[in-house]
Design an enzyme around this catalytic site. Structure first.
Site, mmCIF file in Angstrom:
data_model
loop_
_atom_site.group_PDB
_atom_site.id
_atom_site.type_symbol
_atom_site.label_atom_id
_atom_site.label_comp_id
_atom_site.label_asym_id
_atom_site.label_seq_id
_atom_site.Cartn_x
_atom_site.Cartn_y
_atom_site.Cartn_z
ATOM 1 N N ARG A 256 0.968 -1.181 0.260
ATOM 2 C CA ARG A 256 0.130 0.203 -0.093
ATOM 3 C C ARG A 256 0.732 1.261 0.056
ATOM 4 O O ARG A 256 0.369 2.371 0.723
ATOM 5 C CB ARG A 256 -0.861 0.014 1.144
ATOM 6 C CG ARG A 256 -2.018 -0.872 1.106
ATOM 7 C CD ARG A 256 -3.258 -0.457 0.298
ATOM 8 N NE ARG A 256 -4.365 -1.483 0.109
ATOM 9 C CZ ARG A 256 -5.270 -1.657 0.809
ATOM 10 N NH1 ARG A 256 -5.645 -0.597 1.703
ATOM 11 N NH2 ARG A 256 -5.968 -2.547 0.569
ATOM 12 N N ARG B 199 -3.291 6.849 1.220
ATOM 13 C CA ARG B 199 -3.723 7.897 1.700
ATOM 14 C C ARG B 199 -2.871 8.651 2.890
ATOM 15 O O ARG B 199 -2.993 9.523 3.362
ATOM 16 C CB ARG B 199 -5.197 7.731 2.430
ATOM 17 C CG ARG B 199 -6.162 7.787 1.283
ATOM 18 C CD ARG B 199 -7.467 7.317 1.963
ATOM 19 N NE ARG B 199 -7.466 5.871 2.659
ATOM 20 C CZ ARG B 199 -8.422 5.224 3.159
ATOM 21 N NH1 ARG B 199 -9.461 5.851 3.480
ATOM 22 N NH2 ARG B 199 -8.073 4.067 3.242
ATOM 23 N N ARG C 211 -6.153 11.400 -6.375
ATOM 24 C CA ARG C 211 -7.571 10.798 -5.823
ATOM 25 C C ARG C 211 -8.506 11.909 -6.127
ATOM 26 O O ARG C 211 -9.754 11.426 -6.702
ATOM 27 C CB ARG C 211 -7.488 9.831 -4.571
ATOM 28 C CG ARG C 211 -8.777 9.762 -4.128
ATOM 29 C CD ARG C 211 -9.122 8.296 -3.781
ATOM 30 N NE ARG C 211 -10.405 8.252 -3.615
ATOM 31 C CZ ARG C 211 -10.762 7.808 -2.303
ATOM 32 N NH1 ARG C 211 -10.038 7.419 -1.266
ATOM 33 N NH2 ARG C 211 -12.113 7.802 -2.344
ATOM 34 N N ASP D 219 -6.862 -2.761 -7.591
ATOM 35 C CA ASP D 219 -7.402 -3.410 -6.458
ATOM 36 C C ASP D 219 -7.664 -4.919 -6.493
ATOM 37 O O ASP D 219 -8.104 -5.074 -7.808
ATOM 38 C CB ASP D 219 -8.338 -2.637 -5.755
ATOM 39 C CG ASP D 219 -8.800 -2.903 -4.374
ATOM 40 O OD1 ASP D 219 -8.403 -2.555 -3.340
ATOM 41 O OD2 ASP D 219 -9.646 -3.789 -4.112
ATOM 42 N N TYR E 279 -14.981 -11.776 -0.322
ATOM 43 C CA TYR E 279 -15.459 -10.516 -0.713
ATOM 44 C C TYR E 279 -16.767 -10.780 -1.473
ATOM 45 O O TYR E 279 -17.778 -10.184 -1.534
ATOM 46 C CB TYR E 279 -14.630 -9.738 -1.129
ATOM 47 C CG TYR E 279 -13.475 -9.133 -0.252
ATOM 48 C CD1 TYR E 279 -13.788 -8.087 0.521
ATOM 49 C CD2 TYR E 279 -12.039 -9.624 -0.216
ATOM 50 C CE1 TYR E 279 -13.111 -7.524 1.530
ATOM 51 C CE2 TYR E 279 -11.284 -9.211 0.711
ATOM 52 C CZ TYR E 279 -11.713 -8.072 1.656
ATOM 53 O OH TYR E 279 -10.943 -7.635 2.396
HETATM 54 O O1 1CP Z 1 0.007 0.625 -3.223
HETATM 55 C C1 1CP Z 1 -0.471 -0.508 -3.383
HETATM 56 O O2 1CP Z 1 -0.123 -1.477 -2.469
HETATM 57 C C2 1CP Z 1 -1.260 -0.860 -4.740
HETATM 58 C C3 1CP Z 1 -2.751 -1.029 -4.736
HETATM 59 C C4 1CP Z 1 -3.375 -1.697 -3.793
HETATM 60 C C5 1CP Z 1 -3.332 -3.101 -3.342
HETATM 61 C C6 1CP Z 1 -2.023 -4.012 -3.735
HETATM 62 C C7 1CP Z 1 -4.437 -1.440 -3.418
HETATM 63 C C8 1CP Z 1 -5.152 0.037 -3.405
HETATM 64 N N1 1CP Z 1 -5.502 -2.301 -2.518
HETATM 65 C C9 1CP Z 1 -4.594 -3.523 -2.714
HETATM 66 C C10 1CP Z 1 -4.815 -4.974 -2.356
HETATM 67 C C11 1CP Z 1 -5.921 -5.272 -1.499
HETATM 68 N N2 1CP Z 1 -7.213 -4.657 -1.723
HETATM 69 C C12 1CP Z 1 -6.150 -6.278 -0.583
HETATM 70 C C13 1CP Z 1 -5.130 -7.120 -0.282
HETATM 71 C C14 1CP Z 1 -3.917 -6.634 0.663
HETATM 72 C C15 1CP Z 1 -4.584 -6.419 1.949
HETATM 73 O O3 1CP Z 1 -4.850 -7.464 2.798
HETATM 74 O O4 1CP Z 1 -4.345 -4.987 2.328
HETATM 75 C C16 1CP Z 1 -7.340 -6.296 -0.037
HETATM 76 C C17 1CP Z 1 -8.085 -7.268 0.964
HETATM 77 C C18 1CP Z 1 -8.104 -5.305 -0.814
HETATM 78 C C19 1CP Z 1 -9.536 -4.868 -0.476
HETATM 79 C C20 1CP Z 1 -9.693 -3.282 -0.362
HETATM 80 N N3 1CP Z 1 -9.719 -2.488 -1.182
HETATM 81 C C21 1CP Z 1 -9.870 -3.014 1.069
HETATM 82 C C22 1CP Z 1 -10.195 -3.702 2.439
HETATM 83 C C23 1CP Z 1 -11.783 -3.830 2.693
HETATM 84 C C24 1CP Z 1 -12.113 -4.725 3.958
HETATM 85 O O5 1CP Z 1 -12.891 -4.152 4.442
HETATM 86 O O6 1CP Z 1 -11.626 -5.734 4.107
HETATM 87 C C25 1CP Z 1 -9.822 -1.788 0.953
HETATM 88 C C26 1CP Z 1 -10.193 -0.415 1.934
HETATM 89 C C27 1CP Z 1 -9.646 -1.132 -0.524
HETATM 90 C C28 1CP Z 1 -9.503 0.219 -0.921
HETATM 91 C C29 1CP Z 1 -8.155 0.371 -1.310
HETATM 92 N N4 1CP Z 1 -7.555 -0.216 -2.248
HETATM 93 C C30 1CP Z 1 -6.092 0.379 -2.410
HETATM 94 C C31 1CP Z 1 -6.260 1.559 -1.581
HETATM 95 C C32 1CP Z 1 -5.068 2.755 -1.794
HETATM 96 C C33 1CP Z 1 -7.623 1.785 -1.072
HETATM 97 C C34 1CP Z 1 -7.835 2.854 -0.201
HETATM 98 C C35 1CP Z 1 -8.875 3.508 -1.106
HETATM 99 C C36 1CP Z 1 -8.895 4.864 -0.870
HETATM 100 O O7 1CP Z 1 -8.077 5.755 -1.490
HETATM 101 O O8 1CP Z 1 -9.871 5.529 -0.209
#
Ligand code: 1CP
Length: 342
Positions: free
Chosen positions: A24, A28, A37, A74, A151
């Site tokens: 990540r 943010r 964003r 994502d 999911y």
């Molecule tokens: O910078 C990076 O790592 C690249 C981008 C990336 C990656 C590899 C994002 C952007 N998401 C992911 C993987 C991801 N997404 C995972 C696997 C890794 C982990 O366990 O964190 C998972 C479970 C998700 C699903 C997801 N997407 C969630 C979790 C939801 C939950 O309740 O379980 C969330 C909050 C997101 C949104 C997201 N994805 C990425 C970002 C930067 C964000 C935040 C969004 C924002 O800008 O508000």
């Protein structure tokens, strides 16, 4: 020989100063991410606008000079490409349509349809191949099938993945059909990412740790093994990182069982144990507690150095045990890098 340290570590080389990137790393905690964003309007528009997705991928490389750049996208884009509704609720997270029974599964698209939705992601990778410094490794990724299924079934993140466990045990035929569909789609998606320039791919199995021991082999190991075997048949040189988060003792032997070149460790794993039991099979990555990126101080420096030392006897890519959070202090990333690189 490669000038890319991450590729060298994945090929088995040990470094005195390990290569580093952060899960990540585009996110943010960075003001420049928030600005881009805001320009995109919402998270999914950011993912599907190649110029902007490439821009946020590059931001942490410019700021910190990480050795790896992870594609901005994502894991939930695959469910969307299979026909699930996907939207993000501000302050809460992702929401999807649910899979409650056969009719919901029957409404999904075939695996081969994923490219229709995901082609902008491939364009992001093509842009990045022209813009990254020559020493930076481009990392593609997808969710592992079990985590993606959790999911798709629940329609959201859940603390215990109860809806997915209920379907897995209550309707195994339907659950297995869903796992197959996700697995096939993931092979096509990652193959296209490799064709577009990804030099490594990573599989995120964030909820692997919730599988009981008797189901871990079937749902965390076997589908990942199938994806890796299919990718390596087409692209024999492509390295794969796999992240069975909170697998505990099942981390031992996981690389051998799946064919992964590198295993990503969460921060609950003891580093000395992992050096003996996991690194014996190849490269390891991860382990630093992401909370230290909020609290910083001497603890951050000491823990960083301890992890570097623990894995100094073999191939190692420095990383966190899970994603960096929005509350992290961007200055602490510099402190961590200073502790690694001196
Ligand atoms: O910078 C990076 O790592 C690249 C981008 C990336 C990656 C590899 C994002 C952007 N998401 C992911 C993987 C991801 N997404 C995972 C696997 C890794 C982990 O366990 O964190 C998972 C479970 C998700 C699903 C997801 N997407 C969630 C979790 C939801 C939950 O309740 O379980 C969330 C909050 C997101 C949104 C997201 N994805 C990425 C970002 C930067 C964000 C935040 C969004 C924002 O800008 O508000």
């Amino acid at each position: 020989m490669t000038s890319k340290k991450i590729l060298a570590a994945l090929a088995g080389e040990a470094h005195e100063v390990p290569p580093v990137w952060l899960m990540r790393q585009a996110g943010r905690y960075l003001p420049e991410y928030k600005a881009t964003r805001a320009k995109a309007g919402d998270f999914l528009s950011l993912c599907y606008t190649p110029d902007l997705a490439a821009e946020v991928t590059l931001q942490p490389i410019r700021r910190y000079g990480f050795d790896g750049a992870i594609l901005f996208a994502d894991i939930l884009l695959v469910p969307q490409a299979l026909g699930a509704d996907l939207w993000f609720v501000t302050g809460e997270g992702p929401r999807l349509s649910t899979i409650d029974g056969q009719a919901d599964f029957d409404a999904l698209k075939p695996a081969g349809a994923v490219h229709d939705t995901l082609s902008p992601v491939y364009e992001t990778l093509r842009i990045l191949t022209g813009e990254l410094p020559p020493e930076t490794t481009l990392i593609g990724f997808a969710g592992a099938p079990w985590t993606v299924a959790t999911y798709m079934i629940a329609g959201r993140g859940t603390p215990d993945q109860a809806p997915a466990h209920a379907l897995r045990t209550g309707n195994p035929a339907l659950f297995d059909a869903l796992m197959d569909r996700i697995t096939e789609a993931t092979i096509l998606y990652l193959s296209a990412q490799i064709e577009a320039g990804a030099e490594v791919v990573k599989l995120f199995d964030s909820w692997a740790g919730s599988l009981p021991a008797d189901a871990f082999e079937t749902y965390a190991v076997a589908p990942v093994r199938r994806i890796i075997a299919a990718l390596k048949e087409r692209y024999p040189d492509i390295p794969v990182i796999a992240f069975p988060r909170e697998a505990g003792r099942a981390y031992a032997g996981y690389a051998r069982a799946t064919g992964a070149d590198c295993v990503a460790l969460d921060n609950s794993v003891n580093a000395d144990w992992a050096a003996r039991e996991v690194q014996c099979d190849g490269c390891v990555q991860g382990n630093l507690d992401p909370k230290l990126m909020i609290t910083g101080g001497q603890d951050l420096v000491d823990e960083t150095r301890r992890i570097v030392r623990a894995f100094s006897g073999g191939p190692h890519i420095f990383n966190l045990g899970h994603g960096i959070t929005p509350e992290a202090d961007p200055e602490n990333v510099h402190r961590m890098l200073e502790a690694i690189r001196g």
